[in-house]
Design an enzyme around this catalytic site. Sequence first.
Site, PDB file in Angstrom:
ATOM      1  N   LYS A   1       0.870  -1.186   0.000  1.00 49.54           N
ATOM      2  CA  LYS A   1       0.000   0.000   0.000  1.00 49.54           C
ATOM      3  C   LYS A   1       0.898   1.224   0.000  1.00 49.54           C
ATOM      4  O   LYS A   1       1.432   1.622   1.032  1.00 49.54           O
ATOM      5  CB  LYS A   1      -0.890  -0.021   1.255  1.00 49.54           C
ATOM      6  CG  LYS A   1      -2.235   0.656   1.105  1.00 49.54           C
ATOM      7  CD  LYS A   1      -2.171   2.142   0.784  1.00 49.54           C
ATOM      8  CE  LYS A   1      -2.029   2.999   2.016  1.00 49.54           C
ATOM      9  NZ  LYS A   1      -1.802   4.422   1.678  1.00 49.54           N
TER      10      LYS A   1
ATOM     11  N   GLY B   1       6.238   4.786   8.646  1.00 44.27           N
ATOM     12  CA  GLY B   1       5.449   6.017   8.635  1.00 44.27           C
ATOM     13  C   GLY B   1       5.556   6.696   9.990  1.00 44.27           C
ATOM     14  O   GLY B   1       6.547   6.519  10.708  1.00 44.27           O
ATOM     15  N   SER B   2       4.536   7.438  10.330  1.00 47.40           N
ATOM     16  CA  SER B   2       4.589   8.229  11.554  1.00 47.40           C
ATOM     17  C   SER B   2       4.359   7.358  12.795  1.00 47.40           C
ATOM     18  O   SER B   2       3.732   6.300  12.718  1.00 47.40           O
ATOM     19  CB  SER B   2       3.514   9.314  11.494  1.00 47.40           C
ATOM     20  OG  SER B   2       2.244   8.700  11.373  1.00 47.40           O
ATOM     21  N   THR B   3       4.845   7.839  13.912  1.00 46.63           N
ATOM     22  CA  THR B   3       4.652   7.120  15.170  1.00 46.63           C
ATOM     23  C   THR B   3       3.170   7.026  15.503  1.00 46.63           C
ATOM     24  O   THR B   3       2.685   5.992  15.989  1.00 46.63           O
ATOM     25  CB  THR B   3       5.437   7.845  16.291  1.00 46.63           C
ATOM     26  OG1 THR B   3       6.836   7.722  15.965  1.00 46.63           O
ATOM     27  CG2 THR B   3       5.186   7.244  17.655  1.00 46.63           C
TER      28      THR B   3
ATOM     29  N   GLY C   1       1.783   4.349  13.460  1.00 47.81           N
ATOM     30  CA  GLY C   1       2.392   3.104  13.941  1.00 47.81           C
ATOM     31  C   GLY C   1       1.639   2.549  15.141  1.00 47.81           C
ATOM     32  O   GLY C   1       1.427   1.335  15.265  1.00 47.81           O
TER      33      GLY C   1
ATOM     34  N   GLU D   1       8.750   1.002  11.445  1.00 45.42           N
ATOM     35  CA  GLU D   1       9.845   1.981  11.277  1.00 45.42           C
ATOM     36  C   GLU D   1       9.188   3.349  11.334  1.00 45.42           C
ATOM     37  O   GLU D   1       8.458   3.722  10.410  1.00 45.42           O
ATOM     38  CB  GLU D   1      10.497   1.823   9.893  1.00 45.42           C
ATOM     39  CG  GLU D   1      11.160   0.501   9.659  1.00 45.42           C
ATOM     40  CD  GLU D   1      12.526   0.409  10.264  1.00 45.42           C
ATOM     41  OE1 GLU D   1      12.950   1.360  10.956  1.00 45.42           O
ATOM     42  OE2 GLU D   1      13.171  -0.622  10.053  1.00 45.42           O
TER      43      GLU D   1
ATOM     44  N   CYS E   1      13.398  10.253   7.703  1.00 42.32           N
ATOM     45  CA  CYS E   1      13.041   9.870   9.076  1.00 42.32           C
ATOM     46  C   CYS E   1      14.213  10.049  10.032  1.00 42.32           C
ATOM     47  O   CYS E   1      14.030  10.441  11.170  1.00 42.32           O
ATOM     48  CB  CYS E   1      12.548   8.436   9.101  1.00 42.32           C
ATOM     49  SG  CYS E   1      13.671   7.354   8.232  1.00 42.32           S
TER      50      CYS E   1
ATOM     51  N   GLU F   1       8.787  16.005  15.530  1.00 41.36           N
ATOM     52  CA  GLU F   1       9.387  15.797  14.218  1.00 41.36           C
ATOM     53  C   GLU F   1       8.817  16.837  13.235  1.00 41.36           C
ATOM     54  O   GLU F   1       7.616  16.865  12.996  1.00 41.36           O
ATOM     55  CB  GLU F   1       9.043  14.388  13.740  1.00 41.36           C
ATOM     56  CG  GLU F   1       9.764  13.984  12.491  1.00 41.36           C
ATOM     57  CD  GLU F   1       9.402  12.570  12.049  1.00 41.36           C
ATOM     58  OE1 GLU F   1       8.228  12.182  12.167  1.00 41.36           O
ATOM     59  OE2 GLU F   1      10.305  11.864  11.574  1.00 41.36           O
TER      60      GLU F   1
HETATM   61  P1  NAD Z   1       1.915   8.400   7.797  1.00 41.50           P
HETATM   62  O1  NAD Z   1       2.074   7.589   9.018  1.00 41.50           O
HETATM   63  O2  NAD Z   1       0.895   9.450   7.771  1.00 41.50           O
HETATM   64  O3  NAD Z   1       1.599   7.461   6.537  1.00 41.50           O
HETATM   65  C1  NAD Z   1       2.378   6.331   6.238  1.00 41.50           C
HETATM   66  C2  NAD Z   1       1.517   5.330   5.505  1.00 41.50           C
HETATM   67  O4  NAD Z   1       0.477   4.899   6.373  1.00 41.50           O
HETATM   68  C3  NAD Z   1       0.837   5.872   4.251  1.00 41.50           C
HETATM   69  O5  NAD Z   1       0.819   4.868   3.265  1.00 41.50           O
HETATM   70  C4  NAD Z   1      -0.567   6.164   4.738  1.00 41.50           C
HETATM   71  O6  NAD Z   1      -1.547   6.108   3.722  1.00 41.50           O
HETATM   72  C5  NAD Z   1      -0.775   5.047   5.730  1.00 41.50           C
HETATM   73  N1  NAD Z   1      -1.793   5.339   6.750  1.00 41.50           N
HETATM   74  C6  NAD Z   1      -2.126   6.542   7.277  1.00 41.50           C
HETATM   75  N2  NAD Z   1      -3.129   6.396   8.174  1.00 41.50           N
HETATM   76  C7  NAD Z   1      -3.423   5.071   8.213  1.00 41.50           C
HETATM   77  C8  NAD Z   1      -4.357   4.299   8.939  1.00 41.50           C
HETATM   78  N3  NAD Z   1      -5.217   4.839   9.800  1.00 41.50           N
HETATM   79  N4  NAD Z   1      -4.378   2.970   8.737  1.00 41.50           N
HETATM   80  C9  NAD Z   1      -3.523   2.389   7.869  1.00 41.50           C
HETATM   81  N5  NAD Z   1      -2.630   3.072   7.135  1.00 41.50           N
HETATM   82  C10 NAD Z   1      -2.569   4.402   7.315  1.00 41.50           C
HETATM   83  O7  NAD Z   1       3.372   8.945   7.492  1.00 41.50           O
HETATM   84  P2  NAD Z   1       3.822   9.871   6.290  1.00 41.50           P
HETATM   85  O8  NAD Z   1       3.395  11.249   6.615  1.00 41.50           O
HETATM   86  O9  NAD Z   1       3.438   9.269   4.993  1.00 41.50           O
HETATM   87  O10 NAD Z   1       5.399   9.723   6.380  1.00 41.50           O
HETATM   88  C11 NAD Z   1       6.174  10.485   7.222  1.00 41.50           C
HETATM   89  C12 NAD Z   1       6.519   9.703   8.474  1.00 41.50           C
HETATM   90  O11 NAD Z   1       7.184   8.480   8.125  1.00 41.50           O
HETATM   91  C13 NAD Z   1       7.478  10.448   9.334  1.00 41.50           C
HETATM   92  O12 NAD Z   1       7.091  10.347  10.684  1.00 41.50           O
HETATM   93  C14 NAD Z   1       8.794   9.719   9.107  1.00 41.50           C
HETATM   94  O13 NAD Z   1       9.713   9.857  10.145  1.00 41.50           O
HETATM   95  C15 NAD Z   1       8.348   8.328   8.932  1.00 41.50           C
HETATM   96  N6  NAD Z   1       9.364   7.539   8.238  1.00 41.50           N
HETATM   97  C16 NAD Z   1      10.072   6.606   8.946  1.00 41.50           C
HETATM   98  C17 NAD Z   1      11.081   5.881   8.336  1.00 41.50           C
HETATM   99  C18 NAD Z   1      11.877   4.847   9.086  1.00 41.50           C
HETATM  100  O14 NAD Z   1      12.493   4.010   8.434  1.00 41.50           O
HETATM  101  N7  NAD Z   1      11.901   4.870  10.406  1.00 41.50           N
HETATM  102  C19 NAD Z   1      11.340   6.080   6.981  1.00 41.50           C
HETATM  103  C20 NAD Z   1      10.608   7.045   6.296  1.00 41.50           C
HETATM  104  C21 NAD Z   1       9.614   7.754   6.942  1.00 41.50           C
END
Ligand code: NAD
Length: 501
Positions: free
Chosen positions: A195, A248-250, A253, A271, A305, A404
């Site tokens: 996804k 994605g975001s904490t 997560g 992650e 990240c 962040e």
């Molecule tokens: P996000 O958490 O908003 O989205 C990440 C993914 O999750 C997207 O595909 C989104 O559609 C999906 N998503 C959002 N809400 C959801 C839900 N309720 N249920 C299921 N899926 C859902 O994050 P973002 O804004 O896309 O990315 C930025 C974040 O990602 C930052 O916090 C960054 O630090 C983190 N990040 C971490 C790493 C790592 O390896 N640690 C790498 C890259 C980015």
Amino acid sequence: MNDALIARDRASWELSAAALKIEGRAFIDGRYVAARSGRVFDDISPIDGKIIGQVARCEAADVDAAVAAARASFEAGAWRRSEPRQRKRVLLRFAELIRADIERLALLETLDVGKPIHNSINVDVPNCADCIAYYAEFADKLVDEIAATGPDDLALIRREPLGVIGAIVPWNYPLIISAWKIGPALLAGNSVVLKPAEQSPLGGIRLGELALEAGLPPGVLNVVPGFGEEAGKPLALHPDVDMISFTGSTEVGKLMMRYAGESNLKRVALELGGKSPHLVMADADLEQAAAAIAWGIYYNAGETCHAGSRLIVHEQVRAGLIDAIERVARTITLGHPFDPATQMGALIDSGHLKRVLAYIDSGIAEGAHVAFGGRQALRDSGGYYVEATVLDAVQPHMRVSREEIFGPVLAVSAFREHAEALQVANDTLYGLAAAVWTQDMNLAHRLSNALRAGTVWINSFDRSSLATPFGGFKQSGFGRDRSPHAIDKYVDLKTIWTAFH
Ligand code: NAD
């Protein structure tokens, strides 16, 4: 081939972008399909705020179809039970097809994310291919175990694939992060539903087709574009998904853990975000540190990240180091991502642009001051650009020090004693990465041991390899991408015990 791509000018990339046929459908069971509802959403480029194309707006019914295809392919076993050398051949071919498709993939990545085309060509596409090839090489090299038992027993410890993996990825490095998940998951024999983030779905969609062309059986890799709540949530809640590998975001997560608990206790690997500190001692090589600190926060416009977003510097060298960082920052060209001279491109969307600018304002309101940068740039482009920024006189309690920002904003605070630097560095929810700058190797190692972070660099930043595990401590998540350790996430161990009578 890359040299020819690197030599191209902005006008030539604009022509290619205009001629590009955008494929925005889902990829399920080896073919492109529209969302069952027929709904689409506009994919908007951060370069200029214009629509790139329409993308399938997948929802629960589409996720069900993708999971069913993944499950059927897993049970049929054409991939899972194939010879290791066959899996290796297919994955190596997949990597080659990614390399051969660099012009299109780089273009899609830059259009979707707004990153400089040279970064997509030199970093994102090659790293994606290298990651798939890296895991391909394990296919015929991994060995299972025999436990130490008595002479009348034989206990085999075998790795078995988990089944159906849901991979949910963010928008900042769509191709690389997808590969970090797809590579080890496929190597281990799983089937995958990917996804992509709604802001950057195009590269992931293309990967599905290239994998099929490489010989991956239909249904083993499926791609469902769509929004988090509409496509990600049903995937994470799905009772027939065995694991969610999430980046994605904490905040989201934490939802993944909840969804796993509310559904089938699927495994979860996370992650998440970061607020990574540089600790700069008074004896550090300031020129070297300044270059790494500047690139560590301004590369990918700070949308990384593990970006080094906090600078905790000895007060004796603070002013000199900020000056040196500014000198480096002035050499980093902010511009149109298709312009070959551009080294820093756009932020992902207008909402994120507002968020980053609001953080700069909040820092100022709480008493920090802008050493340089701090403003929106290239307004006439219609895109979302922010200047390389340093906020000085940041106190550890300020939001810009704790949260962040995910943009090109470095928060600087000063210390007098090492213990104070360490305390401030560790006083965060996150634990993704950190760096220590000093000539004193004893001190460097003492501090590195005490820092709560998944990666600590000494006198460097952001050096990485597929051979090293990447991931976080604390609320930066758990589980590791890259390295042989990543494979462990996608397998279960089974003991098969034979007693001799
Ligand atoms: P996000 O958490 O908003 O989205 C990440 C993914 O999750 C997207 O595909 C989104 O559609 C999906 N998503 C959002 N809400 C959801 C839900 N309720 N249920 C299921 N899926 C859902 O994050 P973002 O804004 O896309 O990315 C930025 C974040 O990602 C930052 O916090 C960054 O630090 C983190 N990040 C971490 C790493 C790592 O390896 N640690 C790498 C890259 C980015």
